[in-house]
Design an enzyme around this catalytic site. Structure first.
Site, PDB file in Angstrom:
ATOM      1  N   CYS A  38       0.827  -1.216   0.000  1.00 35.71           N
ATOM      2  CA  CYS A  38       0.000   0.000   0.000  1.00 35.71           C
ATOM      3  C   CYS A  38       0.856   1.259   0.000  1.00 35.71           C
ATOM      4  O   CYS A  38       0.475   2.307  -0.519  1.00 35.71           O
ATOM      5  CB  CYS A  38      -0.932   0.019   1.211  1.00 35.71           C
ATOM      6  N   HIS A 390     -26.717  30.068 -26.230  1.00 35.03           N
ATOM      7  CA  HIS A 390     -25.636  30.463 -27.150  1.00 35.03           C
ATOM      8  C   HIS A 390     -26.026  29.909 -28.520  1.00 35.03           C
ATOM      9  O   HIS A 390     -26.381  28.733 -28.631  1.00 35.03           O
ATOM     10  CB  HIS A 390     -24.320  29.860 -26.666  1.00 35.03           C
ATOM     11  N   GLU A 403     -18.016  32.356 -30.162  1.00 33.94           N
ATOM     12  CA  GLU A 403     -18.462  33.544 -30.899  1.00 33.94           C
ATOM     13  C   GLU A 403     -17.288  34.208 -31.622  1.00 33.94           C
ATOM     14  O   GLU A 403     -17.465  34.863 -32.648  1.00 33.94           O
ATOM     15  CB  GLU A 403     -19.024  34.509 -29.850  1.00 33.94           C
ATOM     16  N   ARG A 406     -16.934  33.571 -35.280  1.00 29.62           N
ATOM     17  CA  ARG A 406     -17.615  34.568 -36.128  1.00 29.62           C
ATOM     18  C   ARG A 406     -16.860  35.894 -36.067  1.00 29.62           C
ATOM     19  O   ARG A 406     -16.737  36.601 -37.057  1.00 29.62           O
ATOM     20  CB  ARG A 406     -19.066  34.764 -35.652  1.00 29.62           C
ATOM     21  N   ARG A 427     -26.324  37.415 -28.586  1.00 31.24           N
ATOM     22  CA  ARG A 427     -26.623  35.977 -28.596  1.00 31.24           C
ATOM     23  C   ARG A 427     -28.105  35.659 -28.569  1.00 31.24           C
ATOM     24  O   ARG A 427     -28.546  34.686 -29.174  1.00 31.24           O
ATOM     25  CB  ARG A 427     -25.982  35.328 -27.382  1.00 31.24           C
ATOM     26  N   HIS A 527     -26.060  28.312 -22.203  1.00 28.93           N
ATOM     27  CA  HIS A 527     -24.656  28.703 -22.072  1.00 28.93           C
ATOM     28  C   HIS A 527     -24.369  29.439 -20.774  1.00 28.93           C
ATOM     29  O   HIS A 527     -23.326  29.247 -20.164  1.00 28.93           O
ATOM     30  CB  HIS A 527     -24.274  29.577 -23.268  1.00 28.93           C
ATOM     31  N   HIS A 528     -25.300  30.298 -20.354  1.00 25.43           N
ATOM     32  CA  HIS A 528     -25.017  31.126 -19.175  1.00 25.43           C
ATOM     33  C   HIS A 528     -26.326  31.391 -18.439  1.00 25.43           C
ATOM     34  O   HIS A 528     -27.352  31.650 -19.071  1.00 25.43           O
ATOM     35  CB  HIS A 528     -24.405  32.453 -19.623  1.00 25.43           C
ATOM     36  N   ARG A 567     -26.240  38.302 -21.554  1.00 26.16           N
ATOM     37  CA  ARG A 567     -24.829  38.653 -21.359  1.00 26.16           C
ATOM     38  C   ARG A 567     -24.103  38.762 -22.693  1.00 26.16           C
ATOM     39  O   ARG A 567     -24.345  37.951 -23.596  1.00 26.16           O
ATOM     40  CB  ARG A 567     -24.139  37.584 -20.502  1.00 26.16           C
TER      41      ARG A 567
HETATM   42  C1  SIN Z   1     -17.836  32.263 -26.758  1.00 23.44           C
HETATM   43  O1  SIN Z   1     -16.640  32.269 -27.042  1.00 23.44           O
HETATM   44  O2  SIN Z   1     -18.711  32.327 -27.606  1.00 23.44           O
HETATM   45  C2  SIN Z   1     -18.198  32.171 -25.314  1.00 23.44           C
HETATM   46  C3  SIN Z   1     -17.522  33.226 -24.555  1.00 23.44           C
HETATM   47  C4  SIN Z   1     -18.435  33.832 -23.557  1.00 23.44           C
HETATM   48  O3  SIN Z   1     -19.480  33.273 -23.275  1.00 23.44           O
HETATM   49  O4  SIN Z   1     -18.104  34.922 -23.055  1.00 23.44           O
END
Ligand code: SIN
Length: 595
Positions: A38, A390, A403, A406, A427, A527-528, A567
């Site tokens: 052990c 999101h 994000e 994009r 979003r 997402h949040h 957000r």
């Molecule tokens: C994302 O990169 O789309 C997420 C980042 C965030 O929620 O602030």
């Protein structure tokens, strides 16, 4: 180093398939026990010594793994070219025992979110019963009756960015601190953050000539949040945002890169140079800083109760240690940094029933514990029912396509290959627009220029999420997007003209011209959670009468009010650092003054 062990563990760390060097049902513990008893892993040979040396973080046991097998960096160097390395994507350097449960079946930690098909050594050992059961009220009360087993100035609950920042800040102000994290490794949702950290009037912006101001930060956050944010909290966030970047840099972080996120007037999303994800980088920096500054960080330690004195002041918490059981720790100040509730199906179904069946980009830790703990002792909640979808989570997965993909040039199109909204809108609007498509999903389309700028996209490729072709026409063929070629030609003209007359996209950072061309299917997912525990500008938790709850602080996604109803991307990481630091400093001051 023992060579047999070194080879075995290198393969394990790198996630390679290999045959267990043992007969079915043998465990890692038996295998090691046969080598040297052990004591090979534990601090002693006798049960009483083993128990005395056992902590919830299994500190000694993990130290022994590293002593024999080498640390993560050493193991990684034995297979530098492998792409299958969960640690370098976002897990980072975590305890070996998080996956390699020695006496039981090993746990494929990555498969809490992914679907990897590889074998772990001793995979057919017996599964241990899950630890995350119901909170045991009898044991909680027994721990309170027994009284505190330890006393510190400040207890931090939760080990994501907010918690680690709070713990560091409290420690640097001279307080004794313990951070308690229920999961088997720190990082929380923050270690998955792929976007960046929004800050205004930073050195980086000045060097690049970005004419941003704190006032614009506030205006954008308020507009994005549908003007439902607590403007005083937003002002604090903007005011301290640049200072938060400097604080992270002083701890060793690199925040040199700048990108756009949705809803921004000026480019203010700060990220590490080289296209690396912000969350894992910040968590790695904070984990190392916590070790350097001797912050007592304990994993496998779930706080199940905040204990109050008769006069309602903070007495401490009851923690449930995975290996050591229930006990009370006394402290004058407690900081809640437990994150949101995006992975708590029951809470989502209760507060936001329309999203109950949605996938979630969140870490498994986001179960709303802090909200439950605070509610139980009379804390007030702000906007608790506001949950953010999101727009671009990989379809039928839990993998977020940031994000910022994009932000650096990807376009979003429907199944016919036609754009239908500005990709850089907020979003909530982007998610609504995707859900209004008859199929309720969309495609992100981009080219090789983008892949070269964004390292994380290579990860999506390794996960098999991308469709890839040498020409746009071929990509259209593979994906069935019949109008894609016309859309890309039109978009490239908008890029040349520097404006998008069709949807008013604010940033047109690149054209789509360099082969290969890529597409990934995306759909909205949770997402949040914008709502949570009510706080004031000192990060002090408020009760139902909106009075300060002395000694109780909160920071990060567990709180409500900062982001309003929606957000903006990049404001959460800023929130965790700015309010984590404020909570830590104020909790330390409160506890030290009380002495
Ligand atoms: C994302 O990169 O789309 C997420 C980042 C965030 O929620 O602030």
């Amino acid at each position: 180093m023992n060579l047999k062990l070194a080879t075995l563990s290198a393969a394990v760390v790198l996630g390679l398939s290999l045959t267990a060097p043992a007969v079915a049902s043998q465990t890692l513990a038996q295998f090691h026990g046969e080598m040297g008893g052990c004591e090979t892993c534990h601090a002693g040979e006798k049960l009483k010594d083993i128990k005395a040396g056992l902590t919830d973080s299994q500190t000694h046991e993990n130290k022994m793994c590293v002593e024999c097998h080498g640390g993560y960096e050493e193991l990684k160097s034995t297979k530098p070219n492998t792409h299958i390395d969960p640690h370098s994507s976002h897990l980072g350097d975590i305890n070996c025992t998080a996956c390699h449960a020695a006496h039981d079946k090993p746990e494929m930690t990555c498969n809490r979110c992914h679907n990897f098909d590889f074998e772990m050594p001793f995979a057919d050992a017996k599964q241990k019963k899950a630890w995350n059961g119901d909170w045991n009220q009898e044991k909680i009360q027994a721990a309170i009756a027994k009284g505190p087993q330890e006393t510190v100035d400040v207890i931090v609950v939760g080990g994501g960015s907010a918690g680690l920042n709070a713990a560091m800040a409290a420690k640097m102000k001279g307080a004794s601190v313990v951070l308690l994290e229920k999961n088997d490794y720190t990082g929380g949702n923050s270690m998955l953050a792929a976007g960046g950290y929004n800050a205004s009037e930073t050195r980086q912006q000045k060097e690049k000539g970005v004419p941003d101001t704190k006032e614009l930060f506030v205006a954008d956050a308020m507009k994005g949040g549908r003007n439902q944010n607590d403007i005083e909290l937003v002002k604090v966030l903007a005011e301290h945002s640049a200072e938060g970047i400097e604080w992270l840099e002083s701890l060793g972080a690199n925040m040199e890169d700048l990108k756009f996120s949705g809803g921004q007037t000026e480019m203010r999303t700060h990220r590490p140079a080289g296209g690396y994800s912000v969350g894992p980088h910040i968590i790695d920096t904070l984990r190392k800083a916590a070790i350097k500054h001797d912050v007592d960080v304990r994993v496998n330690s779930r706080v199940e109760k905040i204990v109050l004195n008769d006069d309602q002041s903070i007495a401490g918490v009851v923690v449930h240690g995975r290996h050591t059981g229930y006990k009370m720790i006394a402290a004058d100040a407690v900081i809640l940094a437990t994150g949101g509730y995006g992975m708590n199906k029951e809470m989502v179904a209760y507060y936001r029933p329309t999203m109950a069946d949605m996938t979630s980009s969140n870490n498994i830790t986001a179960t709303g514990d802090g909200i439950l703990l605070a509610k139980e002792i009379g804390a007030s909640m702000t906007d608790i029912d506001w949950v953010q979808a999101h727009p671009t989570i990989g379809k039928d997965s839990r993998i977020l396509i940031s994000e910022t993909v994009r932000g650096v040039g990807a376009i979003m199109v429907n199944i016919h290959g036609e754009r239908f909204i500005s990709e850089m809108t907020t979003r909530d609007r982007a998610s609504d627009a995707v859900l209004k498509q008859p199929e309720q999903y969309a495609w992100l389309v981009f080219d090789q220029q983008l892949v070269e700028k964004k390292k994380m996209v290579e990860g999506f490729d390794h996960l098999g999420m991308l469709s890839k072709a040498n020409t746009v026409a071929e990509l259209a063929e593979i994906t069935g997007m019949k109008n894609l070629a016309a859309t890309v030609t039109e978009y490239n003209q908008f890029y040349k003209d520097g404006k998008d007359p069709k949807f008013g996209r604010s940033a047109l950072p690149a054209d789509i011209v360099k082969a290969p061309f890529y597409a990934v299917k995306v759909a909205p997912g949770i997402h949040h959670t914008m709502g949570g525990v009510a706080i004031d500008t000192d990060a002090n938790v408020l009760n139902l009468q909106s009075w300060k709850m002395e000694g109780l602080y909160a920071a990060g996604e567990v709180t409500g009010g900062i982001h309003g109803y929606n957000r903006l991307g990049g404001n959460a990481v800023a929130d965790t650092v700015v309010f984590g630091k404020i909570a830590g400093e104020n909790a330390a001051k409160f506890a030290l003054e009380k002495k």
